[in-house]
Design a protein around this motif. Structure first.
Motif, PDB file in Angstrom:
ATOM      1  N   ILE A 216       0.828  -1.205   0.000  1.00 14.84           N
ATOM      2  CA  ILE A 216       0.000   0.000   0.000  1.00 14.84           C
ATOM      3  C   ILE A 216       0.864   1.257   0.000  1.00 14.84           C
ATOM      4  N   THR A 217       1.910   1.273   0.809  1.00  8.01           N
ATOM      5  CA  THR A 217       2.792   2.442   0.858  1.00  8.01           C
ATOM      6  C   THR A 217       3.457   2.685  -0.490  1.00  8.01           C
ATOM      7  N   ALA A 218       3.889   1.618  -1.170  1.00  9.40           N
ATOM      8  CA  ALA A 218       4.512   1.768  -2.481  1.00  9.40           C
ATOM      9  C   ALA A 218       3.544   2.407  -3.479  1.00  9.40           C
ATOM     10  N   LEU A 219       2.302   1.985  -3.453  1.00 12.95           N
ATOM     11  CA  LEU A 219       1.308   2.568  -4.358  1.00 12.95           C
ATOM     12  C   LEU A 219       1.068   4.035  -4.031  1.00 12.95           C
ATOM     13  N   LEU A 220       0.945   4.361  -2.751  1.00 15.54           N
ATOM     14  CA  LEU A 220       0.756   5.765  -2.350  1.00 15.54           C
ATOM     15  C   LEU A 220       1.957   6.613  -2.765  1.00 15.54           C
ATOM     16  N   ASP A 221       3.157   6.076  -2.588  1.00 20.94           N
ATOM     17  CA  ASP A 221       4.375   6.818  -2.926  1.00 20.94           C
ATOM     18  C   ASP A 221       4.463   7.125  -4.415  1.00 20.94           C
ATOM     19  N   HIS A 222       3.787   6.327  -5.242  1.00 23.05           N
ATOM     20  CA  HIS A 222       3.847   6.542  -6.693  1.00 23.05           C
ATOM     21  C   HIS A 222       2.565   7.162  -7.240  1.00 23.05           C
TER      22      HIS A 222
END
Length: 275
Positions: A216-222
């Motif tokens: 989830i964090t990776a998706l938010l970061d991108h």
């Protein structure tokens, strides 16, 4: 990392024709019935919504059963996989099923370079995909790169909680990593997850874990915003033999003893921010 991908490619190249011949993938059903859909897509059909006219890309599409299913729901579909043998079977299925699908052979990390940036309304990833990738952040950057502004990611995946469990002991207990790790987990297994008529000779594969928070964090970061997230107590294969029961109604497997104690899979949706 190149060695890991080469090892996994040899493993999947050998699995592909065996999977295509397996009754569990049911090529015959796709060919006989133009309305037939894979079990994975059927399970998530209420969440997928109307796909009519959408430009969709199926990452890590394997032998194309989910890919053909998306096309049958009205999407204009591109499929991408690193296994040429898998794509040969996918093309054979699509042709026999009357589905027009654009298949490409490439590592998923190269998808934007191969397919072009910002081309797709929908990025779809089916179950059993992320464990083959060492970096979930790099995967999320690919998803963001492929989507147009306002485009959607749809993923159904094995839950990392289930991924930690050791299937060789009963009751199954945590053994494997929950969080992402640099070095791959190395498995040497002659079998595969569906019924096949012989054992593998390329038996080694490399896998990685990714926690829900990391995904989830990776998706938010991108630049993607989470729009839906559902955890399920079932998966579409017998992940813990001897400890799961098949549900005929959903064609899914869940823990025989108190299914609610294990999160087995999840469905996640996210949308790329509009320009």
């Amino acid at each position: 990392m190149t060695d890991s991908f080469a090892i996994n490619k040899a493993n999947w190249d050998e699995r592909a024709p065996l999977h295509a011949a397996s009754p569990d993938y049911n090529f015959a059903g796709f060919i006989a019935d133009p309305a037939y859909l894979s079990g994975v897509v059927t399970f998530d059909r209420p969440r997928l919504g109307d796909l009519t006219g959408l430009r969709a890309v199926h990452l890590q599409c394997h032998i194309g059963t989910d890919t053909v299913s998306l096309a049958r729901l009205g999407a204009s579909v591109t499929g991408l996989d690193f296994s040429g043998a898998s794509l040969a079977e996918a093309r054979r299925l699509a042709a026999a099923a009357g589905a027009s699908i654009d298949f490409h052979e490439a590592n998923v990390y190269d998808a934007v370079e191969v397919l072009g940036a910002g081309r797709f309304d929908l990025v779809y990833t089916g179950i059993g995909a992320l464990c083959w990738l060492p970096s979930v952040d790099r995967w999320a950057s690919v998803v963001a790169g492929l989507l147009r502004p306002g485009g959607r990611l749809f993923i159904r995946e094995c839950h990392p909680m289930l991924g930690t469990l050791d299937e060789t002991v009963e009751p199954a207990a945590p053994r494997y990593p929950y969080f992402e790790h640099a070095e791959p987990m190395v498995f040497d297994e002659p079998g595969t997850y569906v019924e096949v008529d012989r054992e593998l000779t390329h038996t080694v594969n490399h896998e990685w874990a990714h926690s829900l928070g990391e995904i989830i964090t990776a998706l938010l970061d991108h630049g993607l915003a989470l729009t839906a997230f559902t955890e399920h107590d079932s998966v579409p294969w017998n992940a813990l033999p001897g400890q799961m029961t098949h549900d005929e109604a959903t064609d899914e497997w869940r823990m025989t003893d108190t299914p609610s104690r294990v999160a087995a899979s999840y469905t996640l949706q996210a949308v790329k921010a509009s320009a």
